[in-house]
Motif scaffolding. Sequence first.
Motif, short mmCIF file in Angstrom:
data_model
loop_
_atom_site.label_atom_id
_atom_site.label_comp_id
_atom_site.label_asym_id
_atom_site.label_seq_id
_atom_site.Cartn_x
_atom_site.Cartn_y
_atom_site.Cartn_z
N VAL A 165 -27.22 35.08 -32.97
CA VAL A 165 -28.26 35.95 -32.32
C VAL A 165 -28.95 36.22 -31.04
N GLY A 166 -28.90 37.95 -31.23
CA GLY A 166 -30.38 38.31 -30.00
C GLY A 166 -29.38 39.31 -28.92
N VAL A 167 -27.90 39.33 -29.72
CA VAL A 167 -26.54 40.10 -29.19
C VAL A 167 -27.31 41.37 -29.13
N GLY A 168 -28.02 42.20 -29.20
CA GLY A 168 -28.61 43.60 -28.93
C GLY A 168 -27.33 44.47 -29.38
N ASN A 169 -27.08 46.26 -28.78
CA ASN A 169 -26.61 46.71 -28.77
C ASN A 169 -26.80 47.24 -27.60
N ILE A 170 -27.68 46.96 -26.56
CA ILE A 170 -27.78 47.05 -24.95
C ILE A 170 -26.77 45.82 -24.29
N TYR A 171 -26.79 44.70 -24.78
CA TYR A 171 -26.32 43.68 -23.98
C TYR A 171 -24.67 42.97 -24.76
N ALA A 172 -24.98 44.04 -26.13
CA ALA A 172 -23.01 43.49 -26.50
C ALA A 172 -22.60 44.96 -25.33
N ASN A 173 -23.26 46.11 -25.66
CA ASN A 173 -22.17 47.32 -24.58
C ASN A 173 -21.88 46.48 -22.89
N GLU A 174 -22.43 46.39 -22.46
CA GLU A 174 -22.79 45.56 -21.31
C GLU A 174 -21.98 43.82 -20.92
N ALA A 175 -21.87 42.84 -22.16
CA ALA A 175 -21.26 41.73 -22.26
C ALA A 175 -19.71 42.31 -22.35
N LEU A 176 -19.31 43.03 -23.25
CA LEU A 176 -17.98 43.34 -22.98
C LEU A 176 -17.44 44.60 -22.26
N PHE A 177 -18.04 45.01 -21.63
CA PHE A 177 -18.10 45.59 -20.26
C PHE A 177 -17.12 45.12 -18.79
N LYS A 178 -17.82 43.95 -18.88
CA LYS A 178 -18.41 43.33 -18.06
C LYS A 178 -16.76 42.21 -18.55
N ALA A 179 -16.52 41.71 -19.88
CA ALA A 179 -15.51 40.71 -19.46
C ALA A 179 -14.01 41.81 -19.65
N GLY A 180 -14.50 43.44 -20.03
CA GLY A 180 -13.11 43.68 -19.73
C GLY A 180 -12.67 44.44 -21.61
N ILE A 202 -21.46 36.58 -21.63
CA ILE A 202 -22.80 36.85 -22.91
C ILE A 202 -24.03 36.25 -21.74
N LYS A 203 -24.04 34.68 -21.21
CA LYS A 203 -25.41 34.44 -21.28
C LYS A 203 -25.97 35.10 -19.97
N ASN A 204 -24.79 34.89 -18.91
CA ASN A 204 -25.53 35.49 -17.51
C ASN A 204 -25.91 36.76 -17.50
N THR A 205 -25.53 37.30 -19.01
CA THR A 205 -26.01 39.05 -18.58
C THR A 205 -27.19 38.41 -19.14
N LEU A 206 -27.99 37.70 -20.29
CA LEU A 206 -29.52 37.86 -20.96
C LEU A 206 -29.92 36.87 -19.84
N ALA A 207 -29.36 35.46 -19.53
CA ALA A 207 -30.37 35.22 -19.11
C ALA A 207 -30.72 36.35 -17.49
N ALA A 208 -30.02 37.05 -17.09
CA ALA A 208 -30.23 37.80 -15.67
C ALA A 208 -31.63 39.20 -16.04
N ALA A 209 -31.66 40.07 -17.45
CA ALA A 209 -32.06 40.39 -18.00
C ALA A 209 -33.59 39.87 -18.31
N ILE A 210 -34.07 38.30 -18.76
CA ILE A 210 -34.85 37.86 -18.94
C ILE A 210 -35.47 37.32 -17.38
N LYS A 211 -35.20 36.80 -16.70
CA LYS A 211 -35.19 36.22 -15.66
C LYS A 211 -35.98 38.24 -14.97
N GLN A 212 -35.68 39.39 -15.22
CA GLN A 212 -36.14 40.37 -14.47
C GLN A 212 -36.77 40.93 -15.41
N GLY A 213 -37.52 40.65 -16.14
CA GLY A 213 -38.36 41.00 -17.57
C GLY A 213 -37.86 42.19 -18.14
#
Length: 269
Positions: A165-180, A202-213
């Motif tokens: 759940v919750g890996v929407g469009n923004i974070y799917a783009n970001e996670a796939l880029f970081k993972a190559g 995926i976990k780190n990207t979402l956690a960082a986004a939550i931390k930064q608001g």
Amino acid sequence: MPELPEVEVSRQGISPHLENQHLVEVIARQRQLRWWVPDEVLAQTNQPILSVTRRAKYLLIQLPQGDIILHLGMSGHLKVIPATMPFGKHDHIDLVLSSGMVLRLNDTRRFGAVLWQQKGELHPLLASLGPEPLSDNFNLAHLTAAFAKRGSAAKLVLMDNHVVVGVGNIYANEALFKAGILPSKPAKTVTAEQLENLLPVIKNTLAAAIKQGGTTLKDFSQADGRPGYFAQQLLVYGRGGQPCINCGAALQEIRLGQRSTVFCDGCQR
């Protein structure tokens, strides 16, 4: 649309104002949101608020008899304000608190939802959801099994709420880029090494986004009115045609599942 980090930030923002309070009444100025606001919600008067939790992109306000379920839809946002504040055109729902404050739902497009879940029951919208991405249930074995037999694009599998759940469009783009990983790559052809890299990303990207608001989107602000700041760190989303931060090549932009998808065809395989 607010994604999981924005919804979690909303939960963190409103929880201190709701917990240990009583819900005096629910005022519905407009009951026709994405679904009709049920009578059970309006019947909740003078009830102690036990907690405020989140499941996927749904907020659950837990009461003795059940839960009020809130979904922000595409344009909804919440704010905690004095009950004396006049309401605006799109301020549809007020949860009046014993503190003299209200939790107010503003939803311009009315794609949000206010629903009811009886105690001991599970609402159909929540019944078939996959694991939370930051939980231990979302692990390499689960991710590997989800990708193993699917021929659809890796990004679409990642955004499937039955998978996680919750890996929407923004974070799917970001996670796939970081993972190559190329977003359009058939899920079953993603290598074990790539999946092993993808899980913590995926976990780190979402956690960082939550931390930064949460990510700043035009329709989202935190409960206290402050915007999210994660947008400053987006590496690919919204950057189609701009240089890749790794190799300098122009980022490509296509549509997958009717959603904008940005990637680097040199860095992602």
